[in-house]
Design a protein around this motif. Structure first.
Motif, PDB file in Angstrom:
ATOM      1  N   THR A  36       0.872  -1.180   0.000  1.00 47.18           N
ATOM      2  CA  THR A  36       0.000   0.000   0.000  1.00 47.18           C
ATOM      3  C   THR A  36       0.903   1.222   0.000  1.00 47.18           C
ATOM      4  OG1 THR A  36      -1.742  -1.178   1.186  1.00 47.18           O
ATOM      5  CG2 THR A  36      -1.809   1.246   1.204  1.00 47.18           C
ATOM      6  N   TYR A  37       0.916   1.923  -1.134  1.00 46.43           N
ATOM      7  CA  TYR A  37       1.863   3.028  -1.317  1.00 46.43           C
ATOM      8  C   TYR A  37       1.244   4.364  -0.882  1.00 46.43           C
ATOM      9  CZ  TYR A  37       4.618  -0.429  -3.796  1.00 46.43           C
ATOM     10  OH  TYR A  37       5.345  -1.541  -4.118  1.00 46.43           O
ATOM     11  N   LEU A  38       1.106   4.492   0.425  1.00 42.61           N
ATOM     12  CA  LEU A  38       0.579   5.703   1.028  1.00 42.61           C
ATOM     13  C   LEU A  38       1.689   6.335   1.856  1.00 42.61           C
ATOM     14  CD1 LEU A  38      -0.771   7.114   3.781  1.00 42.61           C
ATOM     15  CD2 LEU A  38      -1.827   7.591   1.553  1.00 42.61           C
ATOM     16  N   SER A  39       2.023   7.563   1.508  1.00 45.46           N
ATOM     17  CA  SER A  39       3.078   8.297   2.203  1.00 45.46           C
ATOM     18  C   SER A  39       2.495   9.534   2.873  1.00 45.46           C
ATOM     19  CB  SER A  39       4.163   8.749   1.223  1.00 45.46           C
ATOM     20  OG  SER A  39       4.818   7.661   0.619  1.00 45.46           O
ATOM     21  N   LYS A  55       4.675   3.757   2.873  1.00 49.45           N
ATOM     22  CA  LYS A  55       3.931   2.494   2.966  1.00 49.45           C
ATOM     23  C   LYS A  55       3.198   2.411   4.301  1.00 49.45           C
ATOM     24  CE  LYS A  55       7.229  -0.391   1.468  1.00 49.45           C
ATOM     25  NZ  LYS A  55       7.845  -1.655   0.992  1.00 49.45           N
ATOM     26  N   ILE A  56       2.397   3.402   4.525  1.00 44.38           N
ATOM     27  CA  ILE A  56       1.456   3.537   5.648  1.00 44.38           C
ATOM     28  C   ILE A  56       2.118   3.870   6.985  1.00 44.38           C
ATOM     29  CG2 ILE A  56      -0.349   2.437   7.049  1.00 44.38           C
ATOM     30  CD1 ILE A  56      -0.967   0.593   4.739  1.00 44.38           C
ATOM     31  N   SER A  57       3.167   3.119   7.348  1.00 47.55           N
ATOM     32  CA  SER A  57       3.614   3.205   8.742  1.00 47.55           C
ATOM     33  C   SER A  57       5.129   3.185   8.930  1.00 47.55           C
ATOM     34  CB  SER A  57       3.012   2.036   9.532  1.00 47.55           C
ATOM     35  OG  SER A  57       3.423   0.804   8.968  1.00 47.55           O
ATOM     36  N   ASN A  58       5.881   3.245   7.853  1.00 47.38           N
ATOM     37  CA  ASN A  58       7.346   3.190   7.961  1.00 47.38           C
ATOM     38  C   ASN A  58       7.920   4.596   8.054  1.00 47.38           C
ATOM     39  OD1 ASN A  58       8.135   0.156   7.263  1.00 47.38           O
ATOM     40  ND2 ASN A  58       6.413   0.771   5.952  1.00 47.38           N
ATOM     41  N   ARG A  59       8.595   4.877   9.180  1.00 44.92           N
ATOM     42  CA  ARG A  59       9.218   6.189   9.334  1.00 44.92           C
ATOM     43  C   ARG A  59      10.471   6.280   8.499  1.00 44.92           C
ATOM     44  NH1 ARG A  59       7.637   5.994  14.473  1.00 44.92           N
ATOM     45  NH2 ARG A  59       9.502   4.746  15.022  1.00 44.92           N
ATOM     46  N   VAL A  90       2.408  22.194   6.924  1.00 40.95           N
ATOM     47  CA  VAL A  90       1.273  21.562   6.270  1.00 40.95           C
ATOM     48  C   VAL A  90       1.655  20.108   5.992  1.00 40.95           C
ATOM     49  CG1 VAL A  90      -0.259  21.551   4.257  1.00 40.95           C
ATOM     50  CG2 VAL A  90       0.541  23.730   5.227  1.00 40.95           C
ATOM     51  N   TYR A  91       0.735  19.211   6.298  1.00 38.19           N
ATOM     52  CA  TYR A  91       0.973  17.781   6.126  1.00 38.19           C
ATOM     53  C   TYR A  91       0.088  17.256   4.993  1.00 38.19           C
ATOM     54  CZ  TYR A  91       3.580  18.109  10.418  1.00 38.19           C
ATOM     55  OH  TYR A  91       4.516  18.463  11.356  1.00 38.19           O
ATOM     56  N   TYR A  92       0.720  16.522   4.081  1.00 40.52           N
ATOM     57  CA  TYR A  92       0.019  15.953   2.936  1.00 40.52           C
ATOM     58  C   TYR A  92       0.136  14.431   2.949  1.00 40.52           C
ATOM     59  CZ  TYR A  92       0.373  20.636   0.818  1.00 40.52           C
ATOM     60  OH  TYR A  92       0.285  21.983   0.561  1.00 40.52           O
ATOM     61  N   CYS A  93      -0.951  13.759   2.618  1.00 34.94           N
ATOM     62  CA  CYS A  93      -0.848  12.345   2.282  1.00 34.94           C
ATOM     63  C   CYS A  93      -0.724  12.243   0.761  1.00 34.94           C
ATOM     64  CB  CYS A  93      -2.025  11.538   2.805  1.00 34.94           C
ATOM     65  SG  CYS A  93      -3.665  12.049   2.239  1.00 34.94           S
ATOM     66  N   MET A  94      -0.119  11.172   0.323  1.00 41.54           N
ATOM     67  CA  MET A  94       0.107  10.981  -1.110  1.00 41.54           C
ATOM     68  C   MET A  94      -0.006   9.501  -1.433  1.00 41.54           C
ATOM     69  SD  MET A  94       3.651  11.312  -3.243  1.00 41.54           S
ATOM     70  CE  MET A  94       3.791  10.504  -4.834  1.00 41.54           C
ATOM     71  N   GLN A  95      -0.700   9.185  -2.527  1.00 49.19           N
ATOM     72  CA  GLN A  95      -0.790   7.790  -2.945  1.00 49.19           C
ATOM     73  C   GLN A  95       0.079   7.575  -4.182  1.00 49.19           C
ATOM     74  OE1 GLN A  95      -2.113   6.153  -5.770  1.00 49.19           O
ATOM     75  NE2 GLN A  95      -2.804   8.000  -6.852  1.00 49.19           N
ATOM     76  N   ALA A  96       0.803   6.461  -4.190  1.00 56.98           N
ATOM     77  CA  ALA A  96       1.636   6.095  -5.340  1.00 56.98           C
ATOM     78  C   ALA A  96       1.299   4.676  -5.786  1.00 56.98           C
ATOM     79  CB  ALA A  96       3.119   6.223  -4.986  1.00 56.98           C
TER      80      ALA A  96
END
Lengths: 112, 117
Positions: A36-39, A55-59, A90-96
């Motif tokens: 799941t490519y969510l950053s 990937k959702i939860s990797n720092r 400002v915080y952004y989520c991004m899907q790849a």
């Protein structure tokens, strides 16, 4: 295109208190490869975006452990356990997962 | 350390083209994919496309309707982004960045492109 939404739009937080940001996609972000490519990205004023979580939860390297990510499928969350002054951004989520990659509208975190 | 140095600010007239460069250092250039993202004032970032710096393969966002071309010069460890048929809506900061497993882990400082008559 996958539509990304975030809430809240703005989050005034007291120093030392937690903050939480929600990110939703209008379709599943699970890639056919199983990832799941969510950053999550942080953008301070006048600066380029900076990778926090992938990937959702990797720092990412060098990111303080007060930042954490969670979620699955279409619903994701970024948490800051204790907000510090340097977290104003400002915080952004991004899907790849699917081309074209897309970003959420952003959540502004500032200090009360 | 991984670093990107982008070319300087540009001012263009509507209908013109712009070419922005992004010079990489601190890593093996041909082992990575480099992407371009732009951000209009007060807006969310917008992904434009990427190039595999090793084999030159590209992927573009169809939202640019064929106006964007990304190339690379391996001898100079530099990636270029060419955007044609500019309008005022293309006024933005353009960022390059290194991609690893679909995450952009390092970003350039950005290049402001202003389109104005």
């Amino acid at each position: 295109d996958i539509l990304m939404t975030q809430a809240p739009f703005s989050s005034p937080v007291t120093l030392g208190q937690p903050a939480s940001i929600s990110c939703k996609s209008n379709q599943s972000l699970v890639h056919r490869d199983g990832n799941t490519y969510l950053s999550w990205l942080q953008q301070r004023p006048g600066q380029p975006p900076r990778l926090l979580i992938y990937k959702i939860s990797n720092r990412f390297s060098g990111v303080p452990d007060r930042f954490s990510g969670s979620g699955a499928g279409t619903d994701f969350t970024l948490k800051i356990s204790r907000v510090e002054a340097e977290d104003v951004a400002v915080y952004y989520c991004m899907q790849a997962t699917q081309f074209p990659f897309t970003f959420g509208p952003g959540t502004k975190v500032d200090i009360k | 350390q991984v670093q990107f140095v982008q070319s300087g600010a540009e001012v263009k007239k509507p209908g013109a083209s712009v070419k922005v460069s992004c010079k990489a250092s601190g890593f093996t250039f041909t082992s990575h994919t480099i992407q371009w993202v732009r951000q209009a004032p007060g807006q969310r970032p917008e992904w434009m496309g990427w190039i595999n710096a090793g084999n030159g393969n590209t992927q573009y966002s169809q939202n640019f309707r064929g106006r964007v071309t990304i190339t690379r010069d391996t001898s100079a460890s530099t990636v270029y982004m060419d955007l044609s048929s500019l309008t005022s809506e293309d006024t933005a900061i353009y960022y390059c960045g290194r991609v690893l497993e679909k995450r952009c882990d390092y970003w350039g400082q950005g290049t402001l492109v202003t389109v104005s008559s």
